[in-house]
Design a protein around this motif. Sequence first.
Motif, PDB file in Angstrom:
ATOM      1  N   GLN B  66       0.913  -1.225   0.015  1.00  0.00           N
ATOM      2  CA  GLN B  66       0.169   0.000   0.117  1.00  0.00           C
ATOM      3  C   GLN B  66       0.735   1.289   0.051  1.00  0.00           C
ATOM      4  O   GLN B  66       0.634   2.251  -0.729  1.00  0.00           O
ATOM      5  CB  GLN B  66      -0.942  -0.092   1.244  1.00  0.00           C
ATOM      6  N   SER B  67       1.886   1.208   0.819  1.00  0.00           N
ATOM      7  CA  SER B  67       3.014   2.231   0.764  1.00  0.00           C
ATOM      8  C   SER B  67       3.485   2.681  -0.526  1.00  0.00           C
ATOM      9  O   SER B  67       3.438   3.813  -0.882  1.00  0.00           O
ATOM     10  CB  SER B  67       3.799   2.115   1.875  1.00  0.00           C
ATOM     11  N   SER B  68       3.952   1.713  -1.188  1.00  0.00           N
ATOM     12  CA  SER B  68       4.505   1.847  -2.313  1.00  0.00           C
ATOM     13  C   SER B  68       3.511   2.607  -3.474  1.00  0.00           C
ATOM     14  O   SER B  68       3.815   3.371  -4.040  1.00  0.00           O
ATOM     15  CB  SER B  68       5.202   0.632  -2.961  1.00  0.00           C
ATOM     16  N   VAL B  69       2.483   1.919  -3.498  1.00  0.00           N
ATOM     17  CA  VAL B  69       1.208   2.559  -4.416  1.00  0.00           C
ATOM     18  C   VAL B  69       1.000   3.841  -4.103  1.00  0.00           C
ATOM     19  O   VAL B  69       1.022   4.877  -4.957  1.00  0.00           O
ATOM     20  CB  VAL B  69       0.100   1.834  -4.311  1.00  0.00           C
ATOM     21  N   SER B  70       0.988   4.240  -2.696  1.00  0.00           N
ATOM     22  CA  SER B  70       0.486   5.465  -2.442  1.00  0.00           C
ATOM     23  C   SER B  70       1.865   6.596  -2.681  1.00  0.00           C
ATOM     24  O   SER B  70       1.524   7.709  -3.248  1.00  0.00           O
ATOM     25  CB  SER B  70       0.371   5.498  -0.733  1.00  0.00           C
ATOM     26  N   HIS B  71       2.975   6.154  -2.326  1.00  0.00           N
ATOM     27  CA  HIS B  71       4.017   7.144  -2.900  1.00  0.00           C
ATOM     28  C   HIS B  71       4.189   7.301  -4.403  1.00  0.00           C
ATOM     29  O   HIS B  71       4.189   8.322  -4.856  1.00  0.00           O
ATOM     30  CB  HIS B  71       5.512   6.296  -2.643  1.00  0.00           C
ATOM     31  N   GLN B  72       3.901   6.135  -5.147  1.00  0.00           N
ATOM     32  CA  GLN B  72       3.939   6.528  -6.662  1.00  0.00           C
ATOM     33  C   GLN B  72       2.584   7.184  -7.253  1.00  0.00           C
ATOM     34  O   GLN B  72       2.756   7.918  -8.091  1.00  0.00           O
ATOM     35  CB  GLN B  72       3.537   5.044  -7.243  1.00  0.00           C
ATOM     36  N   LEU B  73       1.322   6.966  -6.598  1.00  0.00           N
ATOM     37  CA  LEU B  73       0.448   7.560  -6.961  1.00  0.00           C
ATOM     38  C   LEU B  73       0.595   9.255  -6.572  1.00  0.00           C
ATOM     39  O   LEU B  73       0.265  10.149  -7.373  1.00  0.00           O
ATOM     40  CB  LEU B  73      -0.879   7.554  -6.148  1.00  0.00           C
ATOM     41  N   ALA B  74       1.567   9.625  -5.578  1.00  0.00           N
ATOM     42  CA  ALA B  74       1.667  11.144  -5.266  1.00  0.00           C
ATOM     43  C   ALA B  74       2.496  11.592  -6.376  1.00  0.00           C
ATOM     44  O   ALA B  74       2.136  12.740  -7.033  1.00  0.00           O
ATOM     45  CB  ALA B  74       2.439  11.045  -3.961  1.00  0.00           C
ATOM     46  N   GLY B  75       3.438  10.837  -7.053  1.00  0.00           N
ATOM     47  CA  GLY B  75       4.159  11.176  -8.015  1.00  0.00           C
ATOM     48  C   GLY B  75       3.357  11.296  -9.361  1.00  0.00           C
ATOM     49  O   GLY B  75       3.687  12.491 -10.075  1.00  0.00           O
ATOM     50  N   LEU B  76       2.411  10.367  -9.684  1.00  0.00           N
ATOM     51  CA  LEU B  76       1.706  10.336 -10.964  1.00  0.00           C
ATOM     52  C   LEU B  76       0.817  11.792 -10.799  1.00  0.00           C
ATOM     53  O   LEU B  76       0.230  12.499 -11.865  1.00  0.00           O
ATOM     54  CB  LEU B  76       0.804   9.298 -11.100  1.00  0.00           C
ATOM     55  N   LYS B  77       0.166  12.025  -9.506  1.00  0.00           N
ATOM     56  CA  LYS B  77      -0.391  13.107  -9.255  1.00  0.00           C
ATOM     57  C   LYS B  77       0.031  14.465  -9.538  1.00  0.00           C
ATOM     58  O   LYS B  77      -0.042  15.241 -10.134  1.00  0.00           O
ATOM     59  CB  LYS B  77      -0.943  13.080  -7.655  1.00  0.00           C
ATOM     60  N   ALA B  78       1.512  14.452  -9.244  1.00  0.00           N
ATOM     61  CA  ALA B  78       2.306  15.736  -9.324  1.00  0.00           C
ATOM     62  C   ALA B  78       2.550  16.117 -10.913  1.00  0.00           C
ATOM     63  O   ALA B  78       2.482  16.989 -11.333  1.00  0.00           O
ATOM     64  CB  ALA B  78       3.700  15.521  -8.769  1.00  0.00           C
ATOM     65  N   TYR B  92     -10.574   7.261  -4.346  1.00  0.00           N
ATOM     66  CA  TYR B  92     -10.645   6.784  -5.803  1.00  0.00           C
ATOM     67  C   TYR B  92      -9.748   7.457  -6.727  1.00  0.00           C
ATOM     68  O   TYR B  92      -9.792   8.518  -6.846  1.00  0.00           O
ATOM     69  CB  TYR B  92     -12.031   6.457  -6.138  1.00  0.00           C
ATOM     70  N   TYR B  93      -8.872   6.664  -7.306  1.00  0.00           N
ATOM     71  CA  TYR B  93      -8.163   7.185  -8.327  1.00  0.00           C
ATOM     72  C   TYR B  93      -8.346   7.019  -9.663  1.00  0.00           C
ATOM     73  O   TYR B  93      -9.154   5.707  -9.961  1.00  0.00           O
ATOM     74  CB  TYR B  93      -6.643   6.937  -8.299  1.00  0.00           C
ATOM     75  N   SER B  94      -8.333   7.826 -10.720  1.00  0.00           N
ATOM     76  CA  SER B  94      -8.617   7.657 -12.058  1.00  0.00           C
ATOM     77  C   SER B  94      -7.352   8.556 -12.899  1.00  0.00           C
ATOM     78  O   SER B  94      -6.808   9.296 -12.724  1.00  0.00           O
ATOM     79  CB  SER B  94      -9.998   7.933 -12.606  1.00  0.00           C
ATOM     80  N   LEU B  95      -7.584   8.002 -14.180  1.00  0.00           N
ATOM     81  CA  LEU B  95      -6.409   8.821 -15.282  1.00  0.00           C
ATOM     82  C   LEU B  95      -7.002  10.175 -15.415  1.00  0.00           C
ATOM     83  O   LEU B  95      -8.410  10.517 -15.314  1.00  0.00           O
ATOM     84  CB  LEU B  95      -6.561   8.111 -16.637  1.00  0.00           C
ATOM     85  N   ASP B  96      -6.185  11.084 -15.570  1.00  0.00           N
ATOM     86  CA  ASP B  96      -6.466  12.465 -15.652  1.00  0.00           C
ATOM     87  C   ASP B  96      -6.399  13.211 -17.030  1.00  0.00           C
ATOM     88  O   ASP B  96      -6.412  14.281 -17.214  1.00  0.00           O
ATOM     89  CB  ASP B  96      -5.791  13.316 -14.589  1.00  0.00           C
ATOM     90  N   ASP B  97      -5.868  12.313 -18.076  1.00  0.00           N
ATOM     91  CA  ASP B  97      -5.662  13.007 -19.440  1.00  0.00           C
ATOM     92  C   ASP B  97      -5.757  11.877 -20.322  1.00  0.00           C
ATOM     93  O   ASP B  97      -5.123  10.636 -20.028  1.00  0.00           O
ATOM     94  CB  ASP B  97      -4.158  13.696 -19.117  1.00  0.00           C
TER      95      ASP B  97
END
Lengths: 115, 115
Positions: B66-78, B92-97
């Motif tokens: 979970q931690s790894s995914v959360s970290h990576q999601l932060a990067g993708l969000k950035a 809930y996450y989804s593609l933004d583009d």
Amino acid sequence: MQCDLIIIHEEAVEEVRQAMPEADQIERMAGLLKAFSDPTRLKILEALRQRELCVCDLAVIIEASQSSVSHQLAGLKAQQLVKFRKEGKVVYYSLDDDHVADILDRALEHIRHAE
Amino acid sequence: MQCDLIIIHEEAVEEVRQAMPEADQIERMAGLLKAFSDPTRLKILEALRQRELCVCDLAVIIEASQSSVSHQLAGLKAQQLVKFRKEGKVVYYSLDDDHVADILDRALEHIRHAE
DNA sequence: TGAATATATGAACACACAATCATATGAAGG
DNA sequence: CCTTCATATGATTGTGTGTTCATATATTCA
């Protein structure tokens, strides 16, 4: 943390799992896209997008050392993103695949879209 | 090495130089494409391509912590590649583009093209 | 208010990797 | 041949980064 065991949305997980690409393909995609993740390599690709160029010209254009350019070209060649032809001492590189330009275009679009 | 001084194909260099994207844009493109260069992030993007997912489901699907995914999601969000909405404790996450899916498609094409 | 749970975040560590320097390869010309 | 020149390659090094572990935040529910 406990959701390793208690899956929150079971059908979602199952559904997505089946549509996922093979692990092998993911690895290769990552390897390919890593080639685009470095400024030096991106500059090389953008330059070669204009026209075929020798290593020396490339180095001058992107303002990097000959050695650095040569090393990066080796990587790009390994990913089959560039090809080359030799003419005496000079080696001319060019893009090896149309997808390259496509990917660069999409990336640029995204950048500009985010103002 | 001496071609730092003696440019081999002067007009080629000049021509390509002018068509090169700004250094700033190159940097941002590299930053963006770096997001695609890691298997874990690629898996996340491929999964989200199917449908919106919470962090926990994502972790199960791609078999990461979970931690790894959360970290990576932060990067993708950035990089503005994913967006999220909260519903109680669950995010809930989804593609933004749309470009994201395009880039993934091109990459997959290239991979398959190289047999 | 307090326990449980989903997610985020900070620190630390191991590893990958890009640049540099030095040197090797290989082709052309004298 | 021997030098020159364009490119390639090996070793080294410093930096970046993905994962893990521990903990913080925030929301629900009793």
